[in-house]
Design a protein around this motif. Structure first.
Motif, PDB file in Angstrom:
ATOM      1  N   MET A 119      61.404 -37.429   8.795  1.00  0.00           N
ATOM      2  CA  MET A 119      60.800 -36.156   9.176  1.00  0.00           C
ATOM      3  C   MET A 119      59.523 -35.924   8.368  1.00  0.00           C
ATOM      4  SD  MET A 119      62.338 -32.267   8.967  1.00  0.00           S
ATOM      5  CE  MET A 119      63.660 -32.592  10.107  1.00  0.00           C
ATOM      6  N   ASN A 120      58.495 -35.424   9.029  1.00  0.00           N
ATOM      7  CA  ASN A 120      57.254 -35.156   8.324  1.00  0.00           C
ATOM      8  C   ASN A 120      57.411 -34.023   7.337  1.00  0.00           C
ATOM      9  OD1 ASN A 120      56.436 -36.926  10.307  1.00  0.00           O
ATOM     10  ND2 ASN A 120      54.484 -35.909  10.630  1.00  0.00           N
ATOM     11  N   THR A 121      56.690 -34.098   6.231  1.00  0.00           N
ATOM     12  CA  THR A 121      56.716 -33.022   5.252  1.00  0.00           C
ATOM     13  C   THR A 121      55.694 -31.961   5.622  1.00  0.00           C
ATOM     14  OG1 THR A 121      55.144 -34.235   3.885  1.00  0.00           O
ATOM     15  CG2 THR A 121      57.491 -34.547   3.412  1.00  0.00           C
ATOM     16  N   ILE A 122      55.804 -30.811   4.976  1.00  0.00           N
ATOM     17  CA  ILE A 122      54.875 -29.721   5.241  1.00  0.00           C
ATOM     18  C   ILE A 122      53.491 -30.099   4.727  1.00  0.00           C
ATOM     19  CG2 ILE A 122      54.340 -27.304   4.738  1.00  0.00           C
ATOM     20  CD1 ILE A 122      57.310 -26.839   4.375  1.00  0.00           C
ATOM     21  N   ASN A 123      52.475 -29.826   5.537  1.00  0.00           N
ATOM     22  CA  ASN A 123      51.103 -30.055   5.098  1.00  0.00           C
ATOM     23  C   ASN A 123      50.687 -28.901   4.196  1.00  0.00           C
ATOM     24  OD1 ASN A 123      48.128 -29.896   5.119  1.00  0.00           O
ATOM     25  ND2 ASN A 123      48.290 -31.622   6.534  1.00  0.00           N
ATOM     26  N   LYS A 124      50.423 -29.200   2.936  1.00  0.00           N
ATOM     27  CA  LYS A 124      50.138 -28.166   1.939  1.00  0.00           C
ATOM     28  C   LYS A 124      48.664 -27.805   1.865  1.00  0.00           C
ATOM     29  CE  LYS A 124      54.111 -29.586  -0.863  1.00  0.00           C
ATOM     30  NZ  LYS A 124      54.595 -29.962  -2.200  1.00  0.00           N
ATOM     31  N   GLU A 125      47.832 -28.530   2.603  1.00  0.00           N
ATOM     32  CA  GLU A 125      46.388 -28.305   2.519  1.00  0.00           C
ATOM     33  C   GLU A 125      45.838 -27.507   3.691  1.00  0.00           C
ATOM     34  OE1 GLU A 125      44.961 -29.212  -0.228  1.00  0.00           O
ATOM     35  OE2 GLU A 125      46.807 -30.154  -0.919  1.00  0.00           O
ATOM     36  N   TRP A 126      46.593 -27.435   4.773  1.00  0.00           N
ATOM     37  CA  TRP A 126      46.053 -26.854   5.995  1.00  0.00           C
ATOM     38  C   TRP A 126      45.834 -25.351   5.858  1.00  0.00           C
ATOM     39  CZ3 TRP A 126      47.429 -23.107   9.420  1.00  0.00           C
ATOM     40  CH2 TRP A 126      46.721 -23.078  10.635  1.00  0.00           C
ATOM     41  N   ARG A 127      44.704 -24.862   6.381  1.00  0.00           N
ATOM     42  CA  ARG A 127      44.385 -23.432   6.386  1.00  0.00           C
ATOM     43  C   ARG A 127      43.588 -23.095   7.643  1.00  0.00           C
ATOM     44  NH1 ARG A 127      47.127 -24.159   2.600  1.00  0.00           N
ATOM     45  NH2 ARG A 127      47.008 -23.365   0.478  1.00  0.00           N
ATOM     46  N   ILE A 128      43.646 -21.833   8.057  1.00  0.00           N
ATOM     47  CA  ILE A 128      42.678 -21.310   9.017  1.00  0.00           C
ATOM     48  C   ILE A 128      41.515 -20.800   8.173  1.00  0.00           C
ATOM     49  CG2 ILE A 128      42.199 -19.565  10.773  1.00  0.00           C
ATOM     50  CD1 ILE A 128      45.136 -19.698  11.567  1.00  0.00           C
ATOM     51  N   PRO A 129      40.355 -21.454   8.215  1.00  0.00           N
ATOM     52  CA  PRO A 129      39.280 -21.199   7.246  1.00  0.00           C
ATOM     53  C   PRO A 129      38.823 -19.748   7.137  1.00  0.00           C
ATOM     54  CG  PRO A 129      38.807 -23.156   8.550  1.00  0.00           C
ATOM     55  CD  PRO A 129      39.994 -22.508   9.174  1.00  0.00           C
ATOM     56  N   THR A 130      38.894 -19.002   8.236  1.00  0.00           N
ATOM     57  CA  THR A 130      38.362 -17.631   8.201  1.00  0.00           C
ATOM     58  C   THR A 130      39.284 -16.650   7.486  1.00  0.00           C
ATOM     59  OG1 THR A 130      39.348 -17.168  10.367  1.00  0.00           O
ATOM     60  CG2 THR A 130      37.064 -17.952  10.336  1.00  0.00           C
ATOM     61  N   ILE A 131      40.502 -17.049   7.182  1.00  0.00           N
ATOM     62  CA  ILE A 131      41.479 -16.135   6.591  1.00  0.00           C
ATOM     63  C   ILE A 131      41.659 -16.426   5.109  1.00  0.00           C
ATOM     64  CG2 ILE A 131      43.838 -15.255   6.716  1.00  0.00           C
ATOM     65  CD1 ILE A 131      42.060 -14.668   9.176  1.00  0.00           C
ATOM     66  N   GLN A 132      41.415 -15.430   4.287  1.00  0.00           N
ATOM     67  CA  GLN A 132      41.593 -15.545   2.845  1.00  0.00           C
ATOM     68  C   GLN A 132      42.707 -14.603   2.402  1.00  0.00           C
ATOM     69  OE1 GLN A 132      39.843 -17.782   1.031  1.00  0.00           O
ATOM     70  NE2 GLN A 132      38.834 -18.420   2.937  1.00  0.00           N
ATOM     71  N   LEU A 133      43.679 -15.131   1.660  1.00  0.00           N
ATOM     72  CA  LEU A 133      44.771 -14.293   1.167  1.00  0.00           C
ATOM     73  C   LEU A 133      44.327 -13.600  -0.120  1.00  0.00           C
ATOM     74  CD1 LEU A 133      47.984 -16.430   1.731  1.00  0.00           C
ATOM     75  CD2 LEU A 133      46.911 -14.757   3.218  1.00  0.00           C
ATOM     76  N   LYS A 134      44.259 -12.299  -0.069  1.00  0.00           N
ATOM     77  CA  LYS A 134      43.903 -11.503  -1.244  1.00  0.00           C
ATOM     78  C   LYS A 134      44.509 -10.129  -1.067  1.00  0.00           C
ATOM     79  CE  LYS A 134      39.411 -10.526   0.878  1.00  0.00           C
ATOM     80  NZ  LYS A 134      37.942 -10.592   0.707  1.00  0.00           N
ATOM     81  N   GLU A 135      44.558  -9.371  -2.157  1.00  0.00           N
ATOM     82  CA  GLU A 135      45.245  -8.075  -2.102  1.00  0.00           C
ATOM     83  C   GLU A 135      44.584  -7.123  -1.119  1.00  0.00           C
ATOM     84  OE1 GLU A 135      47.032  -4.698  -5.116  1.00  0.00           O
ATOM     85  OE2 GLU A 135      46.675  -6.755  -5.786  1.00  0.00           O
ATOM     86  N   ASN A 136      43.253  -7.088  -1.091  1.00  0.00           N
ATOM     87  CA  ASN A 136      42.544  -6.245  -0.123  1.00  0.00           C
ATOM     88  C   ASN A 136      42.121  -7.121   1.050  1.00  0.00           C
ATOM     89  OD1 ASN A 136      42.652  -3.831  -1.718  1.00  0.00           O
ATOM     90  ND2 ASN A 136      41.037  -4.696  -3.012  1.00  0.00           N
ATOM     91  N   LEU A 137      42.988  -7.216   2.013  1.00  0.00           N
ATOM     92  CA  LEU A 137      42.742  -8.107   3.142  1.00  0.00           C
ATOM     93  C   LEU A 137      41.575  -7.624   4.001  1.00  0.00           C
ATOM     94  CD1 LEU A 137      46.439  -8.693   4.226  1.00  0.00           C
ATOM     95  CD2 LEU A 137      44.922 -10.409   3.234  1.00  0.00           C
ATOM     96  N   ASP A 138      40.830  -8.564   4.544  1.00  0.00           N
ATOM     97  CA  ASP A 138      39.722  -8.268   5.436  1.00  0.00           C
ATOM     98  C   ASP A 138      40.257  -8.186   6.864  1.00  0.00           C
ATOM     99  OD1 ASP A 138      37.429  -8.100   6.916  1.00  0.00           O
ATOM    100  OD2 ASP A 138      36.505  -9.935   6.133  1.00  0.00           O
ATOM    101  N   TRP A 139      40.711  -7.006   7.241  1.00  0.00           N
ATOM    102  CA  TRP A 139      41.349  -6.857   8.541  1.00  0.00           C
ATOM    103  C   TRP A 139      40.373  -7.019   9.692  1.00  0.00           C
ATOM    104  CZ3 TRP A 139      46.188  -7.306   9.883  1.00  0.00           C
ATOM    105  CH2 TRP A 139      47.168  -7.174   8.878  1.00  0.00           C
ATOM    106  N   GLU A 140      39.115  -6.746   9.451  1.00  0.00           N
ATOM    107  CA  GLU A 140      38.119  -6.962  10.503  1.00  0.00           C
ATOM    108  C   GLU A 140      38.050  -8.443  10.867  1.00  0.00           C
ATOM    109  OE1 GLU A 140      33.333  -6.308  11.374  1.00  0.00           O
ATOM    110  OE2 GLU A 140      34.285  -5.310   9.658  1.00  0.00           O
ATOM    111  N   SER A 141      38.058  -9.302   9.848  1.00  0.00           N
ATOM    112  CA  SER A 141      38.037 -10.753  10.094  1.00  0.00           C
ATOM    113  C   SER A 141      39.343 -11.222  10.726  1.00  0.00           C
ATOM    114  CB  SER A 141      37.792 -11.507   8.786  1.00  0.00           C
ATOM    115  OG  SER A 141      36.509 -11.234   8.283  1.00  0.00           O
ATOM    116  N   ILE A 142      40.450 -10.651  10.258  1.00  0.00           N
ATOM    117  CA  ILE A 142      41.758 -11.049  10.792  1.00  0.00           C
ATOM    118  C   ILE A 142      41.857 -10.705  12.273  1.00  0.00           C
ATOM    119  CG2 ILE A 142      44.247 -10.597  10.686  1.00  0.00           C
ATOM    120  CD1 ILE A 142      43.892 -10.169   7.653  1.00  0.00           C
ATOM    121  N   GLU A 143      41.430  -9.500  12.642  1.00  0.00           N
ATOM    122  CA  GLU A 143      41.483  -9.092  14.040  1.00  0.00           C
ATOM    123  C   GLU A 143      40.512  -9.901  14.901  1.00  0.00           C
ATOM    124  OE1 GLU A 143      42.092  -4.879  15.187  1.00  0.00           O
ATOM    125  OE2 GLU A 143      41.761  -4.487  13.054  1.00  0.00           O
ATOM    126  N   LYS A 144      39.399 -10.289  14.317  1.00  0.00           N
ATOM    127  CA  LYS A 144      38.433 -11.114  15.057  1.00  0.00           C
ATOM    128  C   LYS A 144      39.014 -12.495  15.319  1.00  0.00           C
ATOM    129  CE  LYS A 144      33.618 -12.654  14.971  1.00  0.00           C
ATOM    130  NZ  LYS A 144      32.357 -12.668  14.195  1.00  0.00           N
TER     131      LYS A 144
END
Length: 382
Positions: free
Chosen positions: A1-26
């Motif tokens: 079974m393949n392992t979880i890819n630990k590097e993959w991201r959706i580039p426009t989304i940054q995890l931080k306490e004050n999330l950029d909801w405008e970018s998330i909704e876009k």
């Protein structure tokens, strides 16, 4: 079974306490549709589904348990929280319960898991195991709230541990509760605590339950009165291998390379041999009947064989597997997957191509096989 890819991201989304909801909704434009979906005020006094989703995501990133996770685990949970109620948009209605009109969303989690898989496969090419964790977290996000009340709570958490990480599931469920306004939060949160204890008691809190054998796992998940630690005598002799995967993924090539000497029953070969039209429902019925007769001959001989078809839904797989099981065969599902881009490219290079619109349509119907479906299960993905 393949392992979880630990590097993959959706580039426009940054995890931080004050999330950029405008970018998330876009990035996830379907979020806008949730603004018009109401919720039952008994459980969701905060209002519409978008408001709840936003509150859940923001509650999630503030949880200590979330902060202690690896970054890739946080990303999986973030997307699971964002997607968890996506199909309330298609399942929400009103019905009268005990004389009171209530807002309900039956099966929104199961349908949502299917939608999540389709979006992450078709649009973002998310690595297989990463995607499946997100899809299964969406499907099971309500489990920690009701597992303890089920007839067999231990089986519920053992089965969920085979689909995703129960610790992650608990964190998601906690955020789901904190991200709403209702009168019995403390009672619901206590149920999640009981879920954690139940998982720990059954050795499946942060890892899948370890069965003594695959055969024992299959019996436990599909029959009553079987202990999870039971190791049955394995008296199944011949193997029935069921392939599953989109057209163009390389099933024929896989068989030639790995199983050149095992008899094969192929729906496509039956169609071509008899000049059957794949768009004709009567012809397809004849294809299935011929395949069943060929398979029964092999099963009666106790001969191992491969069944080659797309087999994309659990219902379709179970109709064939039920036949194999009736004849006491040991069943293995081999699921093949490549990126949609690679699949379409390989399809163009085939002798018998499938229209691209058909492959796209089938990709939205895909249900990845789960371990309760057969004695053995193997994922081969790229």
């Amino acid at each position: 079974m393949n392992t979880i890819n630990k590097e993959w991201r959706i580039p426009t989304i940054q995890l931080k306490e004050n999330l950029d909801w405008e970018s998330i909704e876009k990035e996830f434009d379907w979020l806008t549709t949730l603004r018009s979906i109401p919720q039952d005020k008994i459980w969701h006094q905060e209002g519409d589904v978008f408001t709840h989703t936003k509150m859940v995501v923001e509650a999630l990133i503030k949880l200590d348990a979330f902060r202690k996770l690896e970054e890739y685990e946080q990303y999986i949970l973030f997307l699971s929280a964002l997607f968890h109620d996506i199909e309330k948009r298609s399942t929400t209605s009103t019905e009268e319960i005990d004389g009171i009109e209530r807002i309900v969303s039956p099966n929104h989690a199961k349908k949502g898991a299917h939608t999540v898989r389709s979006i992450l496969f078709n649009k973002y090419d998310v690595p297989f195991m990463t995607r499946e964790h997100i899809s299964n977290l969406v499907r099971l996000h309500g489990l920690p709230l009701w597992a303890i009340d089920r007839e067999n709570p231990s089986k519920e958490v053992i089965k969920s541990s085979l689909m995703t990480n129960n610790h992650w599931l608990s964190i998601l469920a906690t955020a789901d509760v904190l991200g709403r306004i209702c009168n019995d939060k403390e009672h619901i949160l206590f149920k999640i605590e009981l879920f954690e204890e139940l998982c720990k008691e059954n050795n499946c809190w942060t890892k899948p339950y370890q069965f003594a054998s695959n055969y024992g796992r299959y019996l436990y998940l599909n029959k009553s009165g079987i202990a999870p630690f039971y190791k049955p005598f394995e008296d199944l002799t011949n193997k029935a291998i069921l392939l599953a995967g989109l057209p163009g993924v390389g099933k024929d090539t896989f068989i030639k390379k790995h199983f050149p000497d095992i008899p094969m029953v192929s729906l496509d070969e039956i169609r071509r041999k008899n000049n059957f039209d794949p768009t004709n429902s009567k012809h397809n019925g004849k294809v299935v009947q011929i395949a069943k007769e060929e398979i029964k001959v092999l099963l009666r001989k106790k001969s191992s064989f491969i069944f080659n078809a797309t087999n994309l839904s659990q219902d379709i797989r179970q109709k064939w597997i039920g036949l194999f099981i009736d004849y006491k065969a040991r069943v293995k599902i081999i699921y093949l997957e490549k990126s949609l881009e690679d699949t379409l490219k390989q399809n163009k290079d085939r002798k018998w191509t499938v229209p691209e619109n058909v492959i796209h349509k089938l990709s939205y119907k895909l249900e990845v096989p789960l371990c309760h479906e057969a004695h053995d299960l193997e994922y081969i993905t790229q």
